[in-house]
Write a protein that holds these residues in place. Structure first.
Motif, PDB file in Angstrom:
ATOM      1  N   TYR A 154       2.366   6.887   2.367  1.00 19.38           N
ATOM      2  CA  TYR A 154       3.136   7.669   1.408  1.00 19.38           C
ATOM      3  C   TYR A 154       2.349   8.857   0.847  1.00 19.38           C
ATOM      4  CZ  TYR A 154       0.755   5.780  -2.760  1.00 19.38           C
ATOM      5  OH  TYR A 154      -0.160   5.463  -3.740  1.00 19.38           O
ATOM      6  N   LYS A 155       1.041   8.855   1.052  1.00 19.50           N
ATOM      7  CA  LYS A 155       0.222   9.993   0.647  1.00 19.50           C
ATOM      8  C   LYS A 155       0.096  11.035   1.760  1.00 19.50           C
ATOM      9  CE  LYS A 155      -2.674   7.193  -2.442  1.00 19.50           C
ATOM     10  NZ  LYS A 155      -4.069   6.723  -2.706  1.00 19.50           N
ATOM     11  N   GLY A 156       0.698  10.743   2.905  1.00 16.50           N
ATOM     12  CA  GLY A 156       0.604  11.644   4.043  1.00 16.50           C
ATOM     13  C   GLY A 156      -0.665  11.457   4.849  1.00 16.50           C
ATOM     14  N   GLU A 157      -1.366  10.345   4.629  1.00 14.10           N
ATOM     15  CA  GLU A 157      -2.627  10.074   5.321  1.00 14.10           C
ATOM     16  C   GLU A 157      -2.375   9.270   6.594  1.00 14.10           C
ATOM     17  OE1 GLU A 157      -5.232   9.573   1.184  1.00 14.10           O
ATOM     18  OE2 GLU A 157      -4.432   7.822   2.238  1.00 14.10           O
ATOM     19  N   GLU A 158      -3.053   9.650   7.667  1.00 11.77           N
ATOM     20  CA  GLU A 158      -2.983   8.894   8.904  1.00 11.77           C
ATOM     21  C   GLU A 158      -3.833   7.629   8.763  1.00 11.77           C
ATOM     22  OE1 GLU A 158      -4.046  11.288  12.227  1.00 11.77           O
ATOM     23  OE2 GLU A 158      -2.397  12.718  11.923  1.00 11.77           O
TER      24      GLU A 158
ATOM     25  N   ILE B  53      -4.022   3.066   9.954  1.00 11.96           N
ATOM     26  CA  ILE B  53      -3.633   1.983  10.855  1.00 11.96           C
ATOM     27  C   ILE B  53      -3.139   0.826  10.001  1.00 11.96           C
ATOM     28  CG2 ILE B  53      -4.497   0.255  12.492  1.00 11.96           C
ATOM     29  CD1 ILE B  53      -6.505   2.363  13.468  1.00 11.96           C
ATOM     30  N   ILE B  54      -1.979   0.312  10.313  1.00 17.93           N
ATOM     31  CA  ILE B  54      -1.440  -0.812   9.542  1.00 17.93           C
ATOM     32  C   ILE B  54      -2.320  -2.043   9.752  1.00 17.93           C
ATOM     33  CG2 ILE B  54       0.482  -2.434   9.346  1.00 17.93           C
ATOM     34  CD1 ILE B  54       2.367  -0.142   9.881  1.00 17.93           C
ATOM     35  N   ASN B  55      -2.778  -2.612   8.646  1.00 16.18           N
ATOM     36  CA  ASN B  55      -3.624  -3.800   8.695  1.00 16.18           C
ATOM     37  C   ASN B  55      -3.113  -4.803   7.676  1.00 16.18           C
ATOM     38  OD1 ASN B  55      -5.585  -5.769   8.673  1.00 16.18           O
ATOM     39  ND2 ASN B  55      -7.320  -4.345   8.638  1.00 16.18           N
ATOM     40  N   THR B  56      -2.495  -5.852   8.166  1.00 13.57           N
ATOM     41  CA  THR B  56      -2.026  -6.931   7.298  1.00 13.57           C
ATOM     42  C   THR B  56      -2.761  -8.229   7.624  1.00 13.57           C
ATOM     43  OG1 THR B  56      -0.226  -7.423   8.852  1.00 13.57           O
ATOM     44  CG2 THR B  56       0.262  -5.911   7.048  1.00 13.57           C
TER      45      THR B  56
ATOM     46  N   GLU C 149     -10.226  -7.912   3.677  1.00 18.71           N
ATOM     47  CA  GLU C 149     -10.948  -6.743   3.190  1.00 18.71           C
ATOM     48  C   GLU C 149     -11.008  -5.684   4.286  1.00 18.71           C
ATOM     49  OE1 GLU C 149     -14.791  -7.761   1.756  1.00 18.71           O
ATOM     50  OE2 GLU C 149     -14.031  -8.727  -0.063  1.00 18.71           O
ATOM     51  N   VAL C 150     -10.969  -4.429   3.878  1.00 19.35           N
ATOM     52  CA  VAL C 150     -11.117  -3.306   4.797  1.00 19.35           C
ATOM     53  C   VAL C 150     -12.170  -2.378   4.206  1.00 19.35           C
ATOM     54  CG1 VAL C 150      -9.991  -1.362   5.934  1.00 19.35           C
ATOM     55  CG2 VAL C 150      -8.714  -3.487   5.549  1.00 19.35           C
ATOM     56  N   ASN C 151     -13.231  -2.138   4.953  1.00 17.75           N
ATOM     57  CA  ASN C 151     -14.343  -1.292   4.480  1.00 17.75           C
ATOM     58  C   ASN C 151     -14.894  -1.776   3.137  1.00 17.75           C
ATOM     59  OD1 ASN C 151     -14.136   0.436   6.724  1.00 17.75           O
ATOM     60  ND2 ASN C 151     -12.524   1.630   5.713  1.00 17.75           N
ATOM     61  N   GLY C 152     -14.988  -3.093   3.004  1.00 15.19           N
ATOM     62  CA  GLY C 152     -15.578  -3.680   1.808  1.00 15.19           C
ATOM     63  C   GLY C 152     -14.665  -3.725   0.602  1.00 15.19           C
ATOM     64  N   LYS C 153     -13.420  -3.309   0.758  1.00 11.55           N
ATOM     65  CA  LYS C 153     -12.474  -3.316  -0.351  1.00 11.55           C
ATOM     66  C   LYS C 153     -11.315  -4.266  -0.063  1.00 11.55           C
ATOM     67  CE  LYS C 153     -13.422   1.478  -1.716  1.00 11.55           C
ATOM     68  NZ  LYS C 153     -12.826   2.828  -1.951  1.00 11.55           N
ATOM     69  N   THR C 154     -10.736  -4.798  -1.126  1.00 10.58           N
ATOM     70  CA  THR C 154      -9.583  -5.681  -0.972  1.00 10.58           C
ATOM     71  C   THR C 154      -8.447  -4.950  -0.272  1.00 10.58           C
ATOM     72  OG1 THR C 154     -10.162  -6.916  -2.969  1.00 10.58           O
ATOM     73  CG2 THR C 154      -7.883  -7.074  -2.207  1.00 10.58           C
ATOM     74  N   ASN C 155      -7.895  -5.587   0.738  1.00 10.59           N
ATOM     75  CA  ASN C 155      -6.786  -5.003   1.491  1.00 10.59           C
ATOM     76  C   ASN C 155      -5.486  -5.250   0.737  1.00 10.59           C
ATOM     77  OD1 ASN C 155      -4.851  -4.196   3.332  1.00 10.59           O
ATOM     78  ND2 ASN C 155      -5.394  -5.712   4.900  1.00 10.59           N
ATOM     79  N   PRO C 156      -4.819  -4.197   0.241  1.00 11.09           N
ATOM     80  CA  PRO C 156      -3.592  -4.404  -0.547  1.00 11.09           C
ATOM     81  C   PRO C 156      -2.449  -4.990   0.257  1.00 11.09           C
ATOM     82  CG  PRO C 156      -3.901  -2.070  -0.053  1.00 11.09           C
ATOM     83  CD  PRO C 156      -5.162  -2.765   0.376  1.00 11.09           C
ATOM     84  N   ASP C 157      -2.529  -4.905   1.597  1.00 12.79           N
ATOM     85  CA  ASP C 157      -1.441  -5.388   2.432  1.00 12.79           C
ATOM     86  C   ASP C 157      -1.691  -6.766   3.033  1.00 12.79           C
ATOM     87  OD1 ASP C 157       0.124  -3.168   1.974  1.00 12.79           O
ATOM     88  OD2 ASP C 157      -0.541  -2.099   3.763  1.00 12.79           O
ATOM     89  N   HIS C 158      -2.802  -7.367   2.735  1.00 11.40           N
ATOM     90  CA  HIS C 158      -3.010  -8.736   3.201  1.00 11.40           C
ATOM     91  C   HIS C 158      -2.026  -9.637   2.458  1.00 11.40           C
ATOM     92  CE1 HIS C 158      -4.830 -12.765   3.510  1.00 11.40           C
ATOM     93  NE2 HIS C 158      -5.199 -12.340   4.713  1.00 11.40           N
TER      94      HIS C 158
ATOM     95  N   SER D  54       0.811  -1.217   0.000  1.00  9.92           N
ATOM     96  CA  SER D  54       0.000   0.000   0.000  1.00  9.92           C
ATOM     97  C   SER D  54       0.844   1.266   0.000  1.00  9.92           C
ATOM     98  CB  SER D  54      -0.936   0.024   1.215  1.00  9.92           C
ATOM     99  OG  SER D  54      -0.196   0.103   2.416  1.00  9.92           O
ATOM    100  N   ASP D  55       2.129   1.144   0.341  1.00  7.31           N
ATOM    101  CA  ASP D  55       3.047   2.274   0.273  1.00  7.31           C
ATOM    102  C   ASP D  55       3.918   2.207  -0.978  1.00  7.31           C
ATOM    103  OD1 ASP D  55       2.448   3.842   2.563  1.00  7.31           O
ATOM    104  OD2 ASP D  55       3.355   2.311   3.838  1.00  7.31           O
ATOM    105  N   ALA D  56       3.429   1.462  -1.979  1.00  9.02           N
ATOM    106  CA  ALA D  56       4.077   1.327  -3.287  1.00  9.02           C
ATOM    107  C   ALA D  56       5.425   0.639  -3.202  1.00  9.02           C
ATOM    108  CB  ALA D  56       4.226   2.706  -3.951  1.00  9.02           C
ATOM    109  N   GLY D  57       5.610  -0.187  -2.170  1.00 11.00           N
ATOM    110  CA  GLY D  57       6.845  -0.945  -2.035  1.00 11.00           C
ATOM    111  C   GLY D  57       6.718  -2.348  -2.572  1.00 11.00           C
ATOM    112  N   TRP D  58       7.773  -3.119  -2.408  1.00 15.50           N
ATOM    113  CA  TRP D  58       7.819  -4.475  -2.947  1.00 15.50           C
ATOM    114  C   TRP D  58       7.811  -5.549  -1.862  1.00 15.50           C
ATOM    115  CZ3 TRP D  58      12.551  -3.778  -6.758  1.00 15.50           C
ATOM    116  CH2 TRP D  58      12.217  -2.819  -7.745  1.00 15.50           C
TER     117      TRP D  58
END
Length: 540
Positions: free
Chosen positions: A332-336, A338-341, A345-354, A273-277
């Protein structure tokens, strides 16, 4: 102050193609020594050429992936097969059998003899720096392969095709080179990035410790202390931030500049989610190694460990070393956020960090905090001035106490040094009644070293050199076990970041194995093809 990297490009340009791969023939377009080695300035530029890549930054950041404390998902990055024991001479395995730096140093040490210096001490100092670089290169190769050819110079590729020296012969060569170089070096570097006595002594210290030459390791550590230039930083976190790059704890670091010589490796460590690998990530094993904040291990009665909330009430270095699920984070967008791995799903959307979402998501659900936190310290994480630490003062103290305990057993001096490291982060002092014998204190020293230096590339070597009570390498136990990750969910209503993660179990990341022959890396097949006198390590 001027930094060595400011002159890196100029030095590399002069070195040019004369620094070809070790087993290549002499290139016809190499710059002639008779036209390029004329003045002190020429020597200075070639000296900078010897610094380019002298400390393998990739290796420092990736090596914990080859241990129980880390994981490298992307096979092509060359460390996953080391960690899981599937190494062969032809598959994706990090290659440290390289002589380009040795050749570069040999050329320097040969040609500098032809230059007259106004100050002989300056010439000796430059020679000492290059001898140190060459010794460090040989040390890394010798440790990884268990004996390599010692070649000070050669004129043709055929002359370079020689058998391997024994590990003991190469070790002696390293020791002798360092002992010759250290008196030639200045006590302090002329500018940031150059080698002085502290760095050379740190190489002497680490190499001696790795080979269990405890008296030599202890003496080198004490010599660093006696320089009076280094001390523990009051802030553990600060050492790994841009704000801490001039910390007195740092003995040597890979130099970077955002514009001239930037660091892109840090960017690869961030989660999806922070555009890393998620190229190199910490493991659950590391989390399990941290003591509780009361100084007890999580397995001890009365520790207060809660498997549902495993991040709560732990040694504060855990949260300073690892980005764990449930913690507050500014992305990376400067948004506060919570790390969720943990949640798919988070708020009905696929969690990119799962872990199951993408190849770029951390498969352990964890990310390193060292160098990465806070993300806002970098303008562009793909072109940063993050400076990877090679040696720092905490390692000096930890080396001294390990060597002294192995030589003489517990002492007030050992306890004092351990307490300096522990109380720096708010941990209680050592319980001397509990850790009052050489054996029990050894257990504590090993744990303290493991968690203090986690993510800094030393864990693999430690579990190879450490032996258990039966004489087996520790690696034979900790790497013959499945690598697992936490499963569970994030409770967003919980205010305590250490308790937001509600852990329900574990799942398999990877099955791992380690055989005794995995102590050494296989020599890559192309090196064997080029030099028919090379013998492959046993088991490969």
């Amino acid at each position: 102050m001027k930094r060595v990297l400011v002159y890196m490009l100029a030095g590399m340009a002069l070195v040019g193609t004369s620094c070809s791969d070790f087993l290549d023939t002499i290139p016809h377009d190499a710059l002639s020594p008779s036209t390029t080695w004329q003045t002190e300035k020429d020597a200075e530029k070639f000296l900078i050429g010897c610094y380019d890549g002298w400390a393998d930054e990739t290796g420092i950041l990736y090596w914990d992936c080859a241990s129980d404390f880390g994981f490298n998902f992307h096979v092509h990055e060359n460390y996953r097969n080391i960690g899981n024991g599937s190494m062969t001479a032809s598959n994706a395995v990090a290659d440290y059998y390289k002589f380009g730096m040795i050749r570069r140093c040999n050329d320097f040490l040969t040609n500098i003899q032809n230059i007259e210096f106004a100050d002989a001490k300056k010439k000796d100092n430059m020679i000492g720096q290059v001898k140190t670089i060459r010794a460090y290169t040989y040390f890394n190769m010798n440790w990884q392969y268990g004996g390599v050819p010692i070649i000070d110079s050669y004129e043709t590729a055929e002359e370079a095709q020689v058998p391997r020296n024994t590990e003991e012969e190469v070790k002696k060569y390293i020791y002798d080179e360092l002992d010759a170089a250290i008196p030639m070096l200045d006590d302090a570097p002329a500018a940031s990035g150059y080698i002085a006595k502290g760095t050379a002594l740190a190489i002497k210290m680490r190499s001696a410790l790795y080979y269990a030459d405890y008296q030599r390791a202890k003496e080198a550590a004490k010599a660093i202390m006696d320089l009076g230039q280094y001390e523990l930083d009051p802030s553990f976190e600060n050492i790994f931030m841009v704000s801490g790059q001039n910390s007195k704890e740092i003995i040597a670091a890979v130099q970077h500049d955002e514009n001239l010589y930037s660091n892109w490796m840090i960017a690869t460590m961030y989660n999806n989610s922070d555009a890393g690998w998620s190229s190199m990530v910490p493991s659950k094993n590391l989390i399990d190694a941290y003591e509780m904040s009361n100084g007890l291990t999580k397995e001890e009665a009365g520790s207060g460990y809660d498997p549902v909330h495993p991040f709560a009430n732990r040694d504060p270095r855990m949260a300073m070393t690892v980005l764990y699920p449930g913690m507050d984070w500014v992305n990376y967008k400067g948004e506060e956020t919570i790390i969720n791995t943990l949640d798919k799903e988070v708020n009905g959307k696929t969690n990119p960090d799962h872990p199951g979402t993408a190849n770029n998501s951390s498969k352990t659900g964890l990310t390193w905090a060292k160098y990465l936190a806070p993300m806002s310290q970098y303008g562009d994480v793909w072109s940063s001035n993050a400076q990877t630490i090679i040696f720092r003062y905490a390692e000096v103290l930890l080396t001294y106490v390990e060597a002294e305990n192995e030589l003489n057993g517990p002492s007030a001096e050992i306890y004092d040094m351990l307490d300096q490291i522990r109380t720096r982060v708010g941990m209680p002092k050592v319980d001397q009644s509990k850790y009052g014998t050489k054996e029990t204190l050894r257990e504590l020293i090993r744990r303290e070293r493991s968690i203090e230096l986690a993510g800094e590339g030393l864990r693999r070597a430690d579990i190879l050199r450490w032996k258990d009570a039966s004489g087996k390498m520790v690696a034979e136990t900790v790497l013959n076990a499945p690598l697992e990750s936490f499963t569970g969910t994030i409770n967003y209503d919980e205010k305590d970041p250490y308790k937001r993660a509600v852990i329900s179990g574990v799942e398999l990341v990877e099955n791992r194995s380690f055989a005794p022959h995995n102590r050494y890396l296989p020599i890559k097949q192309d090196a064997l093809d080029k030099n028919k006198q090379l013998k492959q390590n046993d088991g490969y």
